[in-house]
Scaffold this motif. Sequence first.
Motif, PDB file in Angstrom:
ATOM      1  N   ALA A 217      45.733  41.725  30.988  1.00 65.41           N
ATOM      2  CA  ALA A 217      44.960  40.462  30.028  1.00 65.41           C
ATOM      3  C   ALA A 217      44.797  39.823  31.377  1.00 65.41           C
ATOM      4  CB  ALA A 217      46.831  39.250  30.669  1.00 65.41           C
ATOM      5  N   PHE A 220      40.876  40.456  31.787  1.00 65.58           N
ATOM      6  CA  PHE A 220      39.969  39.580  30.554  1.00 65.58           C
ATOM      7  C   PHE A 220      39.115  38.623  31.317  1.00 65.58           C
ATOM      8  CE2 PHE A 220      42.180  40.849  27.388  1.00 65.58           C
ATOM      9  CZ  PHE A 220      41.932  40.664  26.187  1.00 65.58           C
ATOM     10  N   GLY A 221      40.009  37.501  31.859  1.00 60.95           N
ATOM     11  CA  GLY A 221      39.368  36.832  33.200  1.00 60.95           C
ATOM     12  C   GLY A 221      38.156  37.593  33.674  1.00 60.95           C
ATOM     13  N   ARG A 222      38.381  38.380  34.624  1.00 63.86           N
ATOM     14  CA  ARG A 222      37.244  39.128  35.441  1.00 63.86           C
ATOM     15  C   ARG A 222      36.203  39.115  34.694  1.00 63.86           C
ATOM     16  NH1 ARG A 222      38.491  41.688  40.173  1.00 63.86           N
ATOM     17  NH2 ARG A 222      36.881  43.534  40.606  1.00 63.86           N
ATOM     18  N   TYR A 223      36.410  40.225  33.367  1.00 62.20           N
ATOM     19  CA  TYR A 223      35.382  40.217  32.735  1.00 62.20           C
ATOM     20  C   TYR A 223      34.759  39.824  31.950  1.00 62.20           C
ATOM     21  CZ  TYR A 223      36.666  44.345  35.577  1.00 62.20           C
ATOM     22  OH  TYR A 223      36.529  45.508  36.413  1.00 62.20           O
ATOM     23  N   GLY A 224      35.286  38.382  31.451  1.00 58.10           N
ATOM     24  CA  GLY A 224      34.959  37.770  30.464  1.00 58.10           C
ATOM     25  C   GLY A 224      35.030  37.951  28.888  1.00 58.10           C
ATOM     26  N   PHE A 225      35.442  39.116  28.734  1.00 53.64           N
ATOM     27  CA  PHE A 225      35.962  39.894  27.391  1.00 53.64           C
ATOM     28  C   PHE A 225      36.601  39.516  26.195  1.00 53.64           C
ATOM     29  CE2 PHE A 225      37.323  44.644  30.045  1.00 53.64           C
ATOM     30  CZ  PHE A 225      35.427  44.958  30.306  1.00 53.64           C
ATOM     31  N   ILE A 226      35.958  39.765  24.807  1.00 55.59           N
ATOM     32  CA  ILE A 226      36.731  38.646  23.956  1.00 55.59           C
ATOM     33  C   ILE A 226      37.903  39.806  23.095  1.00 55.59           C
ATOM     34  CG2 ILE A 226      36.657  38.321  21.490  1.00 55.59           C
ATOM     35  CD1 ILE A 226      33.406  37.225  22.444  1.00 55.59           C
ATOM     36  N   VAL A 243      41.456  38.579  23.176  1.00 53.77           N
ATOM     37  CA  VAL A 243      41.508  37.119  24.397  1.00 53.77           C
ATOM     38  C   VAL A 243      42.490  36.234  23.646  1.00 53.77           C
ATOM     39  CG1 VAL A 243      39.973  36.000  23.391  1.00 53.77           C
ATOM     40  CG2 VAL A 243      40.015  36.210  25.228  1.00 53.77           C
ATOM     41  N   ASP A 244      43.000  36.029  22.435  1.00 51.74           N
ATOM     42  CA  ASP A 244      43.697  34.978  22.337  1.00 51.74           C
ATOM     43  C   ASP A 244      45.018  35.100  23.345  1.00 51.74           C
ATOM     44  OD1 ASP A 244      43.904  36.581  20.426  1.00 51.74           O
ATOM     45  OD2 ASP A 244      44.593  35.024  18.676  1.00 51.74           O
ATOM     46  N   ALA A 246      45.618  37.724  25.293  1.00 51.53           N
ATOM     47  CA  ALA A 246      45.683  38.073  26.335  1.00 51.53           C
ATOM     48  C   ALA A 246      46.056  36.723  27.444  1.00 51.53           C
ATOM     49  CB  ALA A 246      44.292  37.967  27.286  1.00 51.53           C
ATOM     50  N   MET A 247      45.006  35.383  27.181  1.00 57.67           N
ATOM     51  CA  MET A 247      45.336  33.823  27.209  1.00 57.67           C
ATOM     52  C   MET A 247      47.090  33.830  27.230  1.00 57.67           C
ATOM     53  SD  MET A 247      42.198  32.096  26.036  1.00 57.67           S
ATOM     54  CE  MET A 247      42.014  30.660  26.973  1.00 57.67           C
ATOM     55  N   ILE A 250      48.754  35.578  29.400  1.00 52.14           N
ATOM     56  CA  ILE A 250      48.747  34.710  30.596  1.00 52.14           C
ATOM     57  C   ILE A 250      49.439  33.556  31.284  1.00 52.14           C
ATOM     58  CG2 ILE A 250      46.929  33.797  32.935  1.00 52.14           C
ATOM     59  CD1 ILE A 250      45.179  35.189  30.992  1.00 52.14           C
ATOM     60  N   LEU A 342      47.173  37.673  41.583  1.00 51.03           N
ATOM     61  CA  LEU A 342      45.607  38.232  40.899  1.00 51.03           C
ATOM     62  C   LEU A 342      45.639  39.443  41.164  1.00 51.03           C
ATOM     63  CD1 LEU A 342      44.788  34.709  41.894  1.00 51.03           C
ATOM     64  CD2 LEU A 342      45.516  34.763  39.792  1.00 51.03           C
TER      65      LEU A 342
ATOM     66  N   ALA B  33      31.167  42.307  37.184  1.00 48.68           N
ATOM     67  CA  ALA B  33      32.725  41.142  38.280  1.00 48.68           C
ATOM     68  C   ALA B  33      32.525  42.366  39.570  1.00 48.68           C
ATOM     69  CB  ALA B  33      33.586  41.255  37.621  1.00 48.68           C
ATOM     70  N   ASP B 244      35.549  32.049  27.943  1.00 50.70           N
ATOM     71  CA  ASP B 244      35.788  33.049  29.541  1.00 50.70           C
ATOM     72  C   ASP B 244      35.240  31.628  31.194  1.00 50.70           C
ATOM     73  OD1 ASP B 244      32.892  32.131  28.713  1.00 50.70           O
ATOM     74  OD2 ASP B 244      31.817  33.598  30.173  1.00 50.70           O
ATOM     75  N   MET B 247      38.857  29.867  30.233  1.00 52.84           N
ATOM     76  CA  MET B 247      39.890  31.291  31.276  1.00 52.84           C
ATOM     77  C   MET B 247      39.858  30.596  33.063  1.00 52.84           C
ATOM     78  SD  MET B 247      40.120  34.517  28.999  1.00 52.84           S
ATOM     79  CE  MET B 247      42.469  34.954  29.595  1.00 52.84           C
TER      80      MET B 247
END
Lengths: 455, 455
Positions: A217, A220-226, A243-244, A246-247, A250, A342, B33, B244, B247
């Motif tokens: 998860a 997703f934050g790191r790379y901005g993936f969907i 992504v939903d 993954a959120m 998190i 993190l 990133a 993104d 997040m």
Amino acid sequence: MEDIREFREHIEELIERKSFFELKKLLGNAEAADIAEALNEISREEYTVAYRLLPKELASDVFVEMEPEAKEHLIATFSDREIRAVIEELYTDDAADLLEEMPANVVRRLLANTPAETRNVLNELLQYPENSAGSIMTTEYVTLKRDMTADEAIEQIRSDAVDSETVYTCYVAENRRLVGVISVRELLLMQKNMKVGEAMTEHVVSVFTGDDREAAAALFGRYGFIALPVVDAEHRLVGIITVDDAMEVIQEETEEDFAKMAAITPSDKPYLRTSAMRIWRSRIPWLLLLMVSATFTGMIIAGFENALAAQVVLTSFIPMLMDTGGNSGSQASVTVIRGISLGEISFRDLPRVVWKEFQVSILCGVTLAAATFVKILLVDRLLMHADVTVLIAAVVCVTLCFTVLCAKIIGCTLPMIAKKLGFDPAVMASPFITTIVDAVSLLVYFGIARALLGI
Amino acid sequence: MEDIREFREHIEELIERKSFFELKKLLGNAEAADIAEALNEISREEYTVAYRLLPKELASDVFVEMEPEAKEHLIATFSDREIRAVIEELYTDDAADLLEEMPANVVRRLLANTPAETRNVLNELLQYPENSAGSIMTTEYVTLKRDMTADEAIEQIRSDAVDSETVYTCYVAENRRLVGVISVRELLLMQKNMKVGEAMTEHVVSVFTGDDREAAAALFGRYGFIALPVVDAEHRLVGIITVDDAMEVIQEETEEDFAKMAAITPSDKPYLRTSAMRIWRSRIPWLLLLMVSATFTGMIIAGFENALAAQVVLTSFIPMLMDTGGNSGSQASVTVIRGISLGEISFRDLPRVVWKEFQVSILCGVTLAAATFVKILLVDRLLMHADVTVLIAAVVCVTLCFTVLCAKIIGCTLPMIAKKLGFDPAVMASPFITTIVDAVSLLVYFGIARALLGI
């Protein structure tokens, strides 16, 4: 919050007035999450009525978000044909979650009404360990071939769209092995007859089915993936995480960390809807455990009873020393726990972390000791006429320095050691650190008092 | 983490060997990133060389993720023409963030090389308050018209795609007012000549520019959005927030909450790259403040010095009472703080929350008191031959019940009052609660001891 309350009351009113046409329109214009929250709060009879008015696709989105008891009740009111429709409408990850939540007899009925092919997929999904990437992935995604043109790819997406959880990130596979990724945006920007293989990204970030879901998860934050592809040990594409989801992971993991740091057993039920009895059950074991450990601190004091009786004023500094130690320790432990969560700190950084906390604790210890020394001599002695000597002030200040040092070193190392041993570092948060630091600081306090004051 | 270390060493090695062709290939295959993280750790000369090898679009993605000092240094090496290219390549939200980070002279140079139209947009974005939805939105999105067909809409998306931060959620506007939303997925599934107006969702979830950014970000988790429209007071569409960025906001706010709960001033710099001096600065004010408040607890003990001298054994229960109070209070406060953060609890729930905590504290208090009573009489008295009477055990247990009750009620009300008064409830977390509960529990302890023991 206000809106949901009004929305719920509106639903109840329309049901009471039997204005089903209006209710259908109201629900059709709302978001699934809002409908589920409102239905979770109304009576069984009411939500069963309301649920039946939902259009098919919205109904399955609402179903996924309802509470387990409500799901179970709804399933009991379904015919076998309706169960088949629901199972078919659900994405495989949600269907697998449903099977995990339901009691055995409901699961049997659900599986009896699931087509063999879907049943096999679900059985496979259910075998992934609880916190693995495999457990949160879905098997409905778009795969393209290298030699498709952009136009052909878009046609393929069109035909797969209904059944795919996301269509915006498409994967290119060869003999089931993941060889590339391309987004709908890239497909739209390409020359219509250009080949997918020429435009795709060949370096695909992916995770293994057995990888930790929290680590997956975090990507997703790191790379901005969907979406993120999940592969098996042979690098064959077996699913995707959206992504939903993954959120959601998190959020769940964050709340778990907060709970553990406050010495509470995590629960995913909203606070206001949890009974006092259940809250008690999630809190009392930790309070008892911490109380037992605080007993050792009491035993230390009992052991120095005579010293304290000789210099009762020493007692009045105990709360300040204990609190400052606890606060210093939790500053270090929370910093390190979040750093581990993190992915900024790993076990090999231990020497760097200890060295940093050592420097910080010297700086903090000296500042606090200086402030305390001045305060004791000016405020306590002059204003309050307490019987504190310079020697007693010195005992308190030296203890303070040692306490801060011990607290910070213990606070930063314990979570890292916990992680190394395979435990959740968050358990090594403030309350435990405080208990340990309390005992250490009192031993130091009485030790120094004995040496300097000769008691 | 391991991978990034290796990746960085690989970059350094290629620069040293002057294998720029290989380096270009290595960087071209990596994620922005990862490149930024690696470049942030190497020397200025090295990262300037590496940066120049990046293809244009990747370069701007990497630029956005680099640390402010590195950005400033890179800008200093740019020609005016290069600055124009970078500004044009950046999305407006990132460009606005850049202007906020840079010192005045750099900002002047950047703005001098920004086209007038972009400059106006940036000036507007910079005027939104720091934690508002407006401050994290971008102005590059796809707008469609009601009477476009699906095919025309897709053509429109194709032509807007290069400049839009996301193309997957498209907004339908009429006289600049937001009237509907439609996803690319829906457009792909529609009959090609069907009108956008017939298929779009008219009930659009949106936020106002002035809304809180954390609340806006929470909507993504709730509804599974990829983008969220932002409107002004007249409901005119002025920007969008992408998932993104949402997040990132959630992560930042979460880390801020963790820091505040551990009595640390939040910082967004990774721990291992923060100097000891800086860490000291973020921790020492809170330690000093909490130490001063712990002094009051000490004063209470000093005030009861004679009582303690008469019954020194009472001292040995102080740590257990203080710790249990602190832990009980932080359980309640962290639960309520998270409930407020997640939007589950609002001020009007105060009576329900207090009632629930009252019930829980009675349950916890009685359990703990019973355990302590048994422990004092069996362990302390029989095994350790301590001079505790049944009356002293009673004093301790009654105090324990009161302490837990006070701790939980204080712990749940203070964060809610803080929120109501416009402060961040997280500041009312464990350390402050502990200090207050300490004082209260000691007053109760000595009060009950005086009444029952007559000292």
